[in-house]
Motif scaffolding. Structure first.
Motif, PDB file in Angstrom:
ATOM      1  N   VAL A 201      46.167  43.075  38.712  1.00 52.36           N
ATOM      2  CA  VAL A 201      46.628  44.124  37.791  1.00 52.36           C
ATOM      3  C   VAL A 201      46.674  45.460  38.534  1.00 52.36           C
ATOM      4  CG1 VAL A 201      46.241  45.265  35.584  1.00 52.36           C
ATOM      5  CG2 VAL A 201      45.553  42.871  35.886  1.00 52.36           C
ATOM      6  N   GLN A 202      47.847  46.062  38.599  1.00 48.10           N
ATOM      7  CA  GLN A 202      48.109  47.250  39.413  1.00 48.10           C
ATOM      8  C   GLN A 202      47.198  47.259  40.651  1.00 48.10           C
ATOM      9  OE1 GLN A 202      47.525  51.103  37.628  1.00 48.10           O
ATOM     10  NE2 GLN A 202      45.895  50.460  36.267  1.00 48.10           N
ATOM     11  N   PRO A 203      47.367  46.253  41.510  1.00 51.95           N
ATOM     12  CA  PRO A 203      46.420  46.031  42.606  1.00 51.95           C
ATOM     13  C   PRO A 203      46.481  47.090  43.690  1.00 51.95           C
ATOM     14  CG  PRO A 203      48.314  44.583  42.838  1.00 51.95           C
ATOM     15  CD  PRO A 203      48.453  45.253  41.500  1.00 51.95           C
ATOM     16  N   GLU A 204      45.316  47.349  44.289  1.00 55.04           N
ATOM     17  CA  GLU A 204      45.262  48.186  45.476  1.00 55.04           C
ATOM     18  C   GLU A 204      45.966  47.423  46.614  1.00 55.04           C
ATOM     19  OE1 GLU A 204      41.530  48.746  47.323  1.00 55.04           O
ATOM     20  OE2 GLU A 204      40.723  46.799  46.761  1.00 55.04           O
ATOM     21  N   PRO A 205      46.369  48.122  47.701  1.00 58.42           N
ATOM     22  CA  PRO A 205      47.197  47.480  48.741  1.00 58.42           C
ATOM     23  C   PRO A 205      46.635  46.189  49.317  1.00 58.42           C
ATOM     24  CG  PRO A 205      47.211  49.847  49.037  1.00 58.42           C
ATOM     25  CD  PRO A 205      46.228  49.574  47.932  1.00 58.42           C
ATOM     26  N   ARG A 206      45.323  46.140  49.608  1.00 59.32           N
ATOM     27  CA  ARG A 206      44.766  44.916  50.204  1.00 59.32           C
ATOM     28  C   ARG A 206      44.862  43.734  49.251  1.00 59.32           C
ATOM     29  NH1 ARG A 206      38.838  46.096  52.159  1.00 59.32           N
ATOM     30  NH2 ARG A 206      38.846  47.212  50.178  1.00 59.32           N
ATOM     31  N   LEU A 207      44.583  43.971  47.978  1.00 57.20           N
ATOM     32  CA  LEU A 207      44.676  42.879  47.011  1.00 57.20           C
ATOM     33  C   LEU A 207      46.128  42.505  46.763  1.00 57.20           C
ATOM     34  CD1 LEU A 207      43.264  40.938  45.086  1.00 57.20           C
ATOM     35  CD2 LEU A 207      43.461  42.686  43.296  1.00 57.20           C
ATOM     36  N   GLU A 208      47.004  43.494  46.758  1.00 54.37           N
ATOM     37  CA  GLU A 208      48.425  43.209  46.557  1.00 54.37           C
ATOM     38  C   GLU A 208      48.953  42.272  47.638  1.00 54.37           C
ATOM     39  OE1 GLU A 208      52.462  45.621  45.379  1.00 54.37           O
ATOM     40  OE2 GLU A 208      51.009  46.615  46.679  1.00 54.37           O
ATOM     41  N   GLN A 209      48.507  42.478  48.871  1.00 50.53           N
ATOM     42  CA  GLN A 209      48.939  41.616  49.967  1.00 50.53           C
ATOM     43  C   GLN A 209      48.445  40.193  49.759  1.00 50.53           C
ATOM     44  OE1 GLN A 209      50.974  42.722  52.727  1.00 50.53           O
ATOM     45  NE2 GLN A 209      51.191  40.496  52.679  1.00 50.53           N
ATOM     46  N   VAL A 210      47.177  40.056  49.351  1.00 49.38           N
ATOM     47  CA  VAL A 210      46.617  38.727  49.071  1.00 49.38           C
ATOM     48  C   VAL A 210      47.393  38.061  47.937  1.00 49.38           C
ATOM     49  CG1 VAL A 210      44.580  37.476  48.235  1.00 49.38           C
ATOM     50  CG2 VAL A 210      44.306  39.338  49.885  1.00 49.38           C
TER      51      VAL A 210
END
Length: 224
Positions: A201-210
């Protein structure tokens, strides 16, 4: 039994709560004088963190410790009233998409859990009218109904989130493969990877990549 696990900051609530807590303390008519005490405690830690001399997880835990320690000699009644005032403001600003998902999970019979590093009394007020089966947050330490400023604050963050969820569901047979989890931060990875349906949910960049690499569902903020 399937579960649906929700984070709070930047998930159910679309912002980080700690800046709001700081402002609430700074401007509160009864407790505002505690703000300077809190700042004296947190500032050295924050500077060390910005200089990369102090790990983020310890900085977050230390911030929560410093915050609650500023309430030394305050009663449980005063502290819970303080958090309830902030929580009642926050209730009006919850993420509508996540509220919709929460209702969907309840309708299909999932066991709903909110797990967050935010303080427990604030979470309980925010979620009072929401269909959560279990709300887990950072406990406020008391001794004889007054703040125990010497007690260690066990911040529910990182791996502690999933440890706490499993501890509370230890006697339950969970269908993890068909369960869901919602979170915004890389520190939520332990929770998100424990279920078959992780949602960023509106992920920070590191989580968005994962999330992109794993082809997870991603919920982004609604733009007005």
């Amino acid at each position: 039994m399937r579960v649906a696990i929700f984070d709070f900051d930047r998930t159910l609530f679309p912002e980080e709560t700690f800046p709001l807590m700081m402002n609430h303390l700074k401007t509160h008519p009864m407790h505002h004088k505690k703000y300077s005490t809190f700042m004296r405690k947190i500032l050295p830690m924050y500077v060390a963190y910005k200089l990369k001399l102090y790990p983020e997880e310890k900085m977050r835990e230390g911030s929560m410790q410093s915050y609650i320690s500023a309430f030394t000699n305050s009663s449980r009644e005063d502290v819970e009233k303080f958090f309830a005032q902030l929580a009642n403001q926050m209730k009006k600003r919850l993420n509508p998409e996540i509220l919709h998902r929460l209702e969907w999970h309840k309708a299909r019979g999932d066991y709903t859990v909110l797990v967050s590093g935010a303080f427990q009394p604030m979470l309980e007020t925010v979620t009072h009218d929401l269909p959560f089966d279990l709300v887990l947050g950072t406990e406020v330490p008391y001794s004889e109904n007054y703040i125990d400023s010497k007690a260690h604050v066990h911040h529910v963050n990182g791996k502690r989130k999933m440890e706490l969820v499993k501890k509370n569901l230890i006697l339950t047979d969970i269908d993890w493969k068909n369960s869901y989890a919602y979170g915004d931060s890389y520190s939520d990875l332990d929770v998100l990877e424990s279920v078959g349906n992780p949602v960023a949910v509106q992920p920070e960049p590191r989580l968005e990549q994962v999330a992109e690499n794993g082809k997870w569902e991603i919920i982004t903020p609604v733009r007005s």
